[in-house]
Design an enzyme around this catalytic site. Structure first.
Site, PDB file in Angstrom:
ATOM      1  N   ASP A  15      54.556  90.478  31.396  1.00  0.00           N
ATOM      2  CA  ASP A  15      54.408  91.849  30.898  1.00  0.00           C
ATOM      3  C   ASP A  15      52.929  92.263  30.913  1.00  0.00           C
ATOM      4  O   ASP A  15      52.082  91.566  31.476  1.00  0.00           O
ATOM      5  CB  ASP A  15      55.020  91.975  29.496  1.00  0.00           C
ATOM      6  CG  ASP A  15      54.235  91.178  28.448  1.00  0.00           C
ATOM      7  OD1 ASP A  15      53.298  90.430  28.821  1.00  0.00           O
ATOM      8  OD2 ASP A  15      54.557  91.310  27.255  1.00  0.00           O
ATOM      9  N   CYS A  40      53.408  86.022  28.958  1.00  0.00           N
ATOM     10  CA  CYS A  40      53.376  87.170  28.047  1.00  0.00           C
ATOM     11  C   CYS A  40      52.253  86.865  27.065  1.00  0.00           C
ATOM     12  O   CYS A  40      51.469  85.936  27.315  1.00  0.00           O
ATOM     13  CB  CYS A  40      54.732  87.454  27.391  1.00  0.00           C
ATOM     14  SG  CYS A  40      55.312  86.265  26.186  1.00  0.00           S
ATOM     15  N   THR A  42      52.073  85.602  23.882  1.00  0.00           N
ATOM     16  CA  THR A  42      52.189  84.257  23.301  1.00  0.00           C
ATOM     17  C   THR A  42      52.951  83.295  24.193  1.00  0.00           C
ATOM     18  O   THR A  42      52.888  82.083  23.983  1.00  0.00           O
ATOM     19  CB  THR A  42      52.972  84.332  21.976  1.00  0.00           C
ATOM     20  OG1 THR A  42      54.256  84.917  22.259  1.00  0.00           O
ATOM     21  CG2 THR A  42      52.242  85.169  20.942  1.00  0.00           C
ATOM     22  N   HIS A  79      61.041  64.925  31.417  1.00  0.00           N
ATOM     23  CA  HIS A  79      62.186  64.774  30.513  1.00  0.00           C
ATOM     24  C   HIS A  79      63.169  65.942  30.584  1.00  0.00           C
ATOM     25  O   HIS A  79      64.372  65.734  30.458  1.00  0.00           O
ATOM     26  CB  HIS A  79      61.710  64.619  29.066  1.00  0.00           C
ATOM     27  CG  HIS A  79      61.008  63.321  28.806  1.00  0.00           C
ATOM     28  ND1 HIS A  79      60.654  62.900  27.548  1.00  0.00           N
ATOM     29  CD2 HIS A  79      60.582  62.343  29.657  1.00  0.00           C
ATOM     30  CE1 HIS A  79      60.042  61.718  27.628  1.00  0.00           C
ATOM     31  NE2 HIS A  79      59.981  61.364  28.900  1.00  0.00           N
ATOM     32  N   HIS A  82      67.514  60.936  30.929  1.00  0.00           N
ATOM     33  CA  HIS A  82      67.274  62.368  30.751  1.00  0.00           C
ATOM     34  C   HIS A  82      68.262  63.236  31.524  1.00  0.00           C
ATOM     35  O   HIS A  82      68.417  64.417  31.227  1.00  0.00           O
ATOM     36  CB  HIS A  82      65.845  62.714  31.165  1.00  0.00           C
ATOM     37  CG  HIS A  82      64.825  61.954  30.385  1.00  0.00           C
ATOM     38  ND1 HIS A  82      64.637  62.131  29.038  1.00  0.00           N
ATOM     39  CD2 HIS A  82      63.979  60.969  30.763  1.00  0.00           C
ATOM     40  CE1 HIS A  82      63.693  61.300  28.608  1.00  0.00           C
ATOM     41  NE2 HIS A  82      63.277  60.589  29.645  1.00  0.00           N
TER      42      HIS A  82
HETATM   43  C1  RB5 Z   1      53.256  92.211  23.766  1.00  0.00           C
HETATM   44  O1  RB5 Z   1      52.398  92.868  22.897  1.00  0.00           O
HETATM   45  C2  RB5 Z   1      53.681  90.884  23.194  1.00  0.00           C
HETATM   46  O2  RB5 Z   1      54.516  91.061  22.107  1.00  0.00           O
HETATM   47  C3  RB5 Z   1      54.371  90.037  24.248  1.00  0.00           C
HETATM   48  O3  RB5 Z   1      53.523  89.889  25.343  1.00  0.00           O
HETATM   49  C4  RB5 Z   1      54.763  88.641  23.837  1.00  0.00           C
HETATM   50  O4  RB5 Z   1      53.696  87.968  23.248  1.00  0.00           O
HETATM   51  C5  RB5 Z   1      56.017  88.503  23.108  1.00  0.00           C
HETATM   52  O5  RB5 Z   1      56.475  87.406  22.783  1.00  0.00           O
END
Ligand code: RB5
Length: 148
Positions: free
Chosen positions: A11, A69, A71, A102, A137
């Site tokens: 994203d 993304c 996180t 694994h 595994h």
């Molecule tokens: C976008 O702001 C953020 O929420 C997205 O990139 C991600 O971290 C969601 O898990």
């Protein structure tokens, strides 16, 4: 199946990161299929891009991919809803290696807001070099893939 092609998707939060890692993969000689985002747009949604790539892997069109993304959490959740996709959110090279050995991970997920580009490259290298160990595994991975 495009075995030698690696999918990438992310994203807006992962966009710049994706572009840098895409260039890194290409430098290493891989062909890359980019499932977007194709430009920075703060209103775009991570489930869309993660699902587009995960769906292609679930259908057997691609064998592996890298998701981004902020996180890495949202992209992981979206990708793992696709049967046969085993997406591993990794923060260290060791996690990446073990996810291959694994879990036979076919997607590595990198958090653009939690990693530096250099550490992401190290994680990616470990993931690319890792091999599934099979053995004990194998059954566990089959159990995963049989979950509805
Ligand atoms: C976008 O702001 C953020 O929420 C997205 O990139 C991600 O971290 C969601 O898990």
């Amino acid at each position: 199946m495009n075995k030698d092609v690696i999918g990438v998707a992310g994203d807006h939060a992962g966009y710049e990161f994706k572009e840098q890692i895409k260039a890194y993969l290409e430098q290493k000689g891989f062909s890359v299929k980019d499932f977007g985002a194709c430009q920075y747009d703060a209103s775009d949604d991570y489930p869309v891009f993660a699902s587009d790539m995960a769906s292609a892997i679930a259908k057997g069109e691609y064998s592996r991919g890298v998701l981004f993304c902020g996180t890495g959490i949202g992209a992981s959740i979206a990708a793992n809803r696709h049967k046969g996709v085993r997406a591993a959110l990794c923060f260290t090279p060791e996690m990446a290696t073990l996810s291959r050995k694994h879990n036979n991970s076919n997607v590595v997920v990198l958090g653009a807001r939690t990693l530096s580009v250099d550490s992401a490259k190290e994680i990616l290298d470990a993931w690319l070099e890792g091999d599934f160990e099979g053995g004990r595994h194998q059954k566990r991975v089959e159990l995963l893939d049989n979950l509805s």
